[in-house]
Design a protein around this motif. Structure first.
Motif, short mmCIF file in Angstrom:
data_model
loop_
_atom_site.label_atom_id
_atom_site.label_comp_id
_atom_site.label_asym_id
_atom_site.label_seq_id
_atom_site.Cartn_x
_atom_site.Cartn_y
_atom_site.Cartn_z
N LYS A 40 0.63 -1.07 -0.08
CA LYS A 40 -0.25 -0.60 -0.03
C LYS A 40 0.96 1.15 -0.19
N ASN A 41 1.91 0.96 0.77
CA ASN A 41 2.91 2.82 0.83
C ASN A 41 3.11 3.00 -0.71
N LEU A 42 3.80 1.82 -1.03
CA LEU A 42 3.82 1.96 -2.72
C LEU A 42 3.72 2.05 -3.58
N HIS A 43 2.12 1.98 -3.38
CA HIS A 43 1.20 2.43 -3.89
C HIS A 43 1.18 4.44 -3.79
N LEU A 44 0.96 4.21 -2.64
CA LEU A 44 1.09 5.76 -2.69
C LEU A 44 2.00 6.77 -3.06
N TRP A 45 3.22 5.80 -2.45
CA TRP A 45 4.26 6.42 -2.60
C TRP A 45 4.64 7.24 -4.81
N GLN A 46 3.70 5.87 -4.99
CA GLN A 46 3.47 6.30 -7.31
C GLN A 46 2.73 7.45 -7.51
N LEU A 47 1.74 7.33 -6.67
CA LEU A 47 1.12 9.07 -7.29
C LEU A 47 1.58 10.38 -5.63
N LEU A 83 0.92 2.17 -13.32
CA LEU A 83 -0.05 1.59 -13.37
C LEU A 83 -0.32 0.42 -12.37
N VAL A 84 -1.77 0.03 -11.62
CA VAL A 84 -1.47 -0.27 -10.70
C VAL A 84 -2.55 -1.84 -11.28
N GLN A 85 -1.76 -3.05 -10.16
CA GLN A 85 -1.95 -4.33 -10.17
C GLN A 85 -1.61 -4.75 -9.19
N GLU A 86 -2.87 -5.74 -7.93
CA GLU A 86 -3.02 -6.45 -6.40
C GLU A 86 -1.75 -7.59 -6.86
N ALA A 87 -2.69 -8.52 -8.32
CA ALA A 87 -2.51 -9.78 -8.28
C ALA A 87 -0.77 -9.70 -8.35
N PRO A 88 0.32 -10.96 -7.91
CA PRO A 88 1.12 -10.80 -7.73
C PRO A 88 1.79 -11.55 -9.32
N VAL A 97 -4.12 7.27 -13.42
CA VAL A 97 -3.86 5.35 -12.39
C VAL A 97 -5.05 4.21 -12.79
N VAL A 98 -4.03 4.08 -14.30
CA VAL A 98 -5.07 2.65 -14.58
C VAL A 98 -5.21 1.49 -12.98
N TYR A 99 -6.15 0.76 -13.99
CA TYR A 99 -6.53 -0.08 -12.88
C TYR A 99 -7.50 -1.26 -13.57
N THR A 100 -7.89 -2.39 -12.52
CA THR A 100 -8.55 -3.86 -13.14
C THR A 100 -8.86 -4.08 -12.79
N SER A 101 -9.78 -3.27 -11.28
CA SER A 101 -10.49 -4.18 -10.41
C SER A 101 -10.85 -2.99 -9.43
N THR A 102 -12.35 -3.39 -8.90
CA THR A 102 -12.64 -2.03 -7.83
C THR A 102 -11.85 -3.05 -6.54
N ALA A 103 -11.47 -3.23 -5.97
CA ALA A 103 -10.38 -3.61 -5.06
C ALA A 103 -8.51 -2.21 -5.20
N GLU A 104 -8.97 -2.03 -6.21
CA GLU A 104 -7.85 -1.78 -6.56
C GLU A 104 -7.58 -0.44 -6.70
N ALA A 105 -9.27 -0.02 -7.41
CA ALA A 105 -10.06 1.53 -6.95
C ALA A 105 -10.34 1.99 -6.38
N ARG A 106 -10.41 1.03 -5.09
CA ARG A 106 -11.10 1.42 -3.78
C ARG A 106 -9.72 2.18 -3.18
N GLU A 107 -8.91 1.45 -3.08
CA GLU A 107 -7.23 1.38 -2.34
C GLU A 107 -6.48 2.79 -3.57
N MET A 108 -6.59 2.82 -3.95
CA MET A 108 -5.82 4.62 -4.79
C MET A 108 -7.17 5.48 -4.86
N ARG A 109 -8.47 5.10 -4.73
CA ARG A 109 -9.11 6.30 -4.74
C ARG A 109 -8.95 7.29 -3.29
#
Length: 783
Positions: A628-635, A663-668, A717-729
């Motif tokens: 999560k910190n990495l995604h916040l760092w991206q923004l 680009l956000v991807q939570e799936a490893p 911010v490009v994403y594919t899942s609702t969970a990714e959108a929720r976190e980035m918002r």
């Protein structure tokens, strides 16, 4: 400074008695063969015994000294007395009773005392003599016979060269005997054991055997042997163990001094070079003090520059090469001043080999022609291995530095994953023991999270085409002026044709630049216009000035008019350099908090790729909070880059705008190191989808409007899942409160891309309100 007798007050006297005894014993061993000679010697010895003996130093006369000389000539060979450096001293005295001419020339000062200095300190020299005195006493009175070697080397100045020479002093104590002032005290077994345990400690021995109670009488004979060569080879060996000796100027000056002493040439200069692939690295030179030598400060030269030179001959042959006179050598005549230091006339070059391979050269030079002779190659051959090992060590250190640079700036073997490569390398070496064809096992990291972002200069391709078109049009206009001036002077029909062709090219460029227009126009100008300039310059001053104006307008580096393009490229470089520096600074801080694999690329903008996950870390320790910190760092980093670009904009010759995307991807996914390409790549067909998205996402368009997703001053911010959108918002809302972002985020559906469907995006504006005030801070980070 107290004398030795002040510290150890033994009763010392000169005596001929021990020497006469030794001569009589020698005569007796000669037997009947030397009967006549024996009678002469006996007669002489009887005359000598008639003189008072022993004699205190203060009462020595010239007659005593003459007698000492005659007795020593009987004890030693005539050759030794004529040619060798030999002297006789009273015990513990520093004034000789007798000295040969050679000894006197080297070691006796005008006041009759010893000159020069010991390789050991005076205190060490006195200590050695005191130990020797106690050994005589212990042997004579207590039956304790021990041998202690205490090397003595005296250093004197050579009167001809002014350089030091080293002489080993070999003492001969056969003509010295120990005395007791009173009856020697007895030593018990315990005391004897203690004495044996302290034989090399005269301060301790004096407690048991006070020096005042004992004495020495006789003559100590010293022979001096020149050991300069051995001492200098030993000194070079000691110094070359220290790597700084061939790197630092101070260390190299010391080496050069040793070489001067070894070769006995005060003006000798030295140089060391190493061979590295097709380059020669000048490690150090006794005539060049311009900077540090090896590594970053070394002077590099191509091996080809030394083709046919004495240096090449030495390397190719593996033998020492001498140049009697540099000024008469064919190669140096052809290449004056290229390799020989200024003022050098005579030169000797030794190849330095390690494990059968030449790795460098050692050269020594003299300002005198013909000064370095064949005998000097013998000395050079002795020190070749020493310098070879030092150069090899220097090259190893050099390679180590290069490897560190490669790892830092070039190779994808990032420090975070280096541990895994070291493990596999060790396993590979073990496998090679049983299978010489063993291959490195795959290196795969599973369940890692990709973090990707790009900050791109908007419309850079169109700007570049515009710049090329403007420069070509301007160059065509200059060519058109030349042709018109030439046609005015000589109205040839060909000039009208050239005018039409030039105007045709200008018209096509105005309509838009095609892929081959640049090459077509430049070929036309060079072959149809510039090729005739020598002729056209004869058409009068106006035409000649037009030709000169055309040539002056061209950039000499590229041979074309390069003004608008230069401004654009400089602006792009200035902007992307600061963006890359800012990104590196931010990533370094992130690396300290959350270790990860990182790649950064710089083109018309900057993009980065981070892989993070448990499997990348040698000791683990990655968790969901880190992701999560990495995604916040991206923004936050994208916002910082946007403000940096806005702040730098007024400094640029060509205005440039930047657009930013993450680009956000939570799936490893899994990544594999490709040995053939020396890089990491995603592993598996499904994970390749991420690579496809990454390669095409910057061209994405909004489905409802058809506009480009990336827009200047905004972050997509490009994403594919609702969970990714929720976190980035959530992250966006936090950064709006932090004044990093502003406005309401847009939720967008994206048009399908080739091979990619169903992508969505958030888009939010960067808060530029305080960009001017923030510029110093952001630019400071960039620097």
């Amino acid at each position: 400074m107290p004398s030795l007798l002040d510290k150890y007050p033994f009763f010392c006297r000169m005596s001929f008695g021990p020497l006469i005894k030794a001569i009589r014993a020698s005569v007796a061993r000669a037997g009947q063969e030397g009967a006549c000679r024996s009678m002469e010697i006996d007669s002489f010895l009887e005359a000598a015994e008639a003189l008072p003996d022993p004699v205190p130093d203060a009462e020595l006369t010239e007659e005593h000294k003459r007698l000492a000389a005659e007795l020593l000539r009987l004890a030693f060979s005539p050759t030794a007395m004529e040619s060798e450096a030999v002297a006789a001293f009273s015990p513990f005295s520093r004034r000789p009773v007798f000295a040969t001419d050679a000894f006197r020339r080297l070691f006796i000062a005008e006041d009759g005392t010893l000159q020069g200095q010991m390789s050991r300190t005076d205190e060490g020299f006195d200590r050695g003599l005191a130990i020797r005195a106690y050994l005589f006493i212990l042997d004579r009175f207590y039956g304790i016979r021990q041998q202690v070697q205490y090397p003595l080397v005296r250093i004197v100045e050579d009167p001809e060269t002014g350089l030091e020479r080293h002489y080993r002093i070999d003492p001969d104590y056969r003509f010295v005997e120990a005395l007791a002032v009173d009856e020697a005290s007895l030593l018990g077994e315990t005391e004897k054991e203690w004495v044996l345990d302290h034989l090399t400690d005269p301060e301790a021995l004096r407690e048991v055997l006070p020096p005042e109670r004992f004495g020495l009488q006789g003559l100590t004979v010293f022979k001096a042997a020149d050991t300069t060569e051995a001492e200098m080879v030993s000194a070079l060996s000691r110094d070359l163990i220290d790597q700084e000796s061939i790197v630092s100027m101070e260390g190299f000056d010391r080496l050069q001094h040793h070489l001067r002493v070894l070769f006995q040439r005060p003006e000798l200069t030295a140089g060391i070079a190493a061979l590295e692939q097709n380059q020669i690295l000048l490690l150090n030179s006794g005539t060049d003090k311009s900077g540090d030598c090896i590594f970053a400060g070394s002077r590099h030269a191509s091996v080809s520059l030394f083709s046919g030179s004495p240096f090449e001959r030495a390397v190719d042959s593996g033998h020492i090469v001498r140049v009697a006179d540099v000024e008469k050598d064919a190669w140096f005549q052809k290449e004056p001043g290229k390799a020989a230091p200024e003022g050098i006339r005579s030169l000797m070059i030794a190849p330095l080999s390690y494990k059968g391979r030449v790795i460098g050269t050692l050269d020594v030079g003299s300002p005198k022609a013909g000064d370095l002779c064949p005998m000097d190659t013998v000395l050079m051959s002795q020190i070749q291995p020493l310098f070879a090992m030092a150069v090899n060590k220097a090259l190893d250190d050099f390679h180590g530095q290069i490897q560190r640079i490669i790892k830092e700036k070039c190779t994808p073997i990032h420090p975070v994953v280096e541990w895994r490569f070291e493990q596999e390398a060790l396993a590979h070496l073990e496998a090679l023991r049983t299978d010489e064809n063993a291959q490195m096992a795959p290196i795969v990291f599973k369940d890692v999270f990709p973090i990707y972002g790009i900050s791109d200069v908007r419309g850079s391709a169109a700007e570049r085409n515009r710049a090329i078109s403007e420069d070509l049009s301007a160059q065509l206009a200059l060519a058109l002026k030349i042709v018109k001036e030439a046609g005015t002077v000589r109205p040839l029909m060909i000039f009208r044709e050239l005018e039409k062709r030039i105007q045709g090219h200008m018209k096509r460029l105005k309509a838009g630049l095609d892929s081959d227009d640049e090459a077509t126009v430049l070929i036309f100008l060079r072959s149809e216009v510039e090729a005739h300039f020598p002729e056209l310059k004869t058409y009068g001053p106006k035409t000649a000035r037009a030709v000169d104006h055309y040539m002056e307008a061209l950039d000499p580096a590229v041979g074309t008019l390069y003004r608008v393009r230069k401004d654009l490229e400089e602006s792009l470089f200035q902007l992307t350099e600061k963006m890359a520096a800012y990104l590196d600074r931010e990533e370094a801080e992130l690396q300290r908090l959350v270790p990860h694999y990182f790649e950064r690329h710089r083109t018309d903008g900057v993009d980065y790729l981070i892989y993070a996950g448990e499997s990348l870390l040698e000791r683990g320790g990655f968790c969901d909070l880190h992701l999560k910190n990495l995604h916040l760092w991206q923004l936050k980093t994208a916002a910082g880059l946007a403000r940096l670009a806005e702040a730098v904009g007024p400094e640029l010759k060509v205005p440039l705008k930047t657009a930013h995307l993450v680009l956000v991807q939570e799936a490893p996914l899994s990544i594999r190191f490709r040995y053939d390409e020396r890089r990491f790549d995603v592993d598996g067909a499904y994970d390749v989808r991420n690579e496809i998205i990454k390669s095409r996402i910057d061209k994405a368009r909004v489905k409802a409007t058809g506009e480009r997703l990336t827009q200047p001053g905004k972050i997509a911010v490009v994403y594919t899942s609702t969970a990714e959108a929720r976190e980035m918002r959530q992250h966006i809302e936090f950064l709006i409160e932090e004044k990093e972002l502003t406005g309401r985020p847009e939720f967008l559906d994206l048009e399908d891309l080739p091979g990619v469907q169903g992508l969505k995006a958030l888009r939010v504006e960067v808060d530029m309100q305080n960009a001017a005030q923030a510029a110093p801070d952001v630019a400071g980070k960039a620097r």
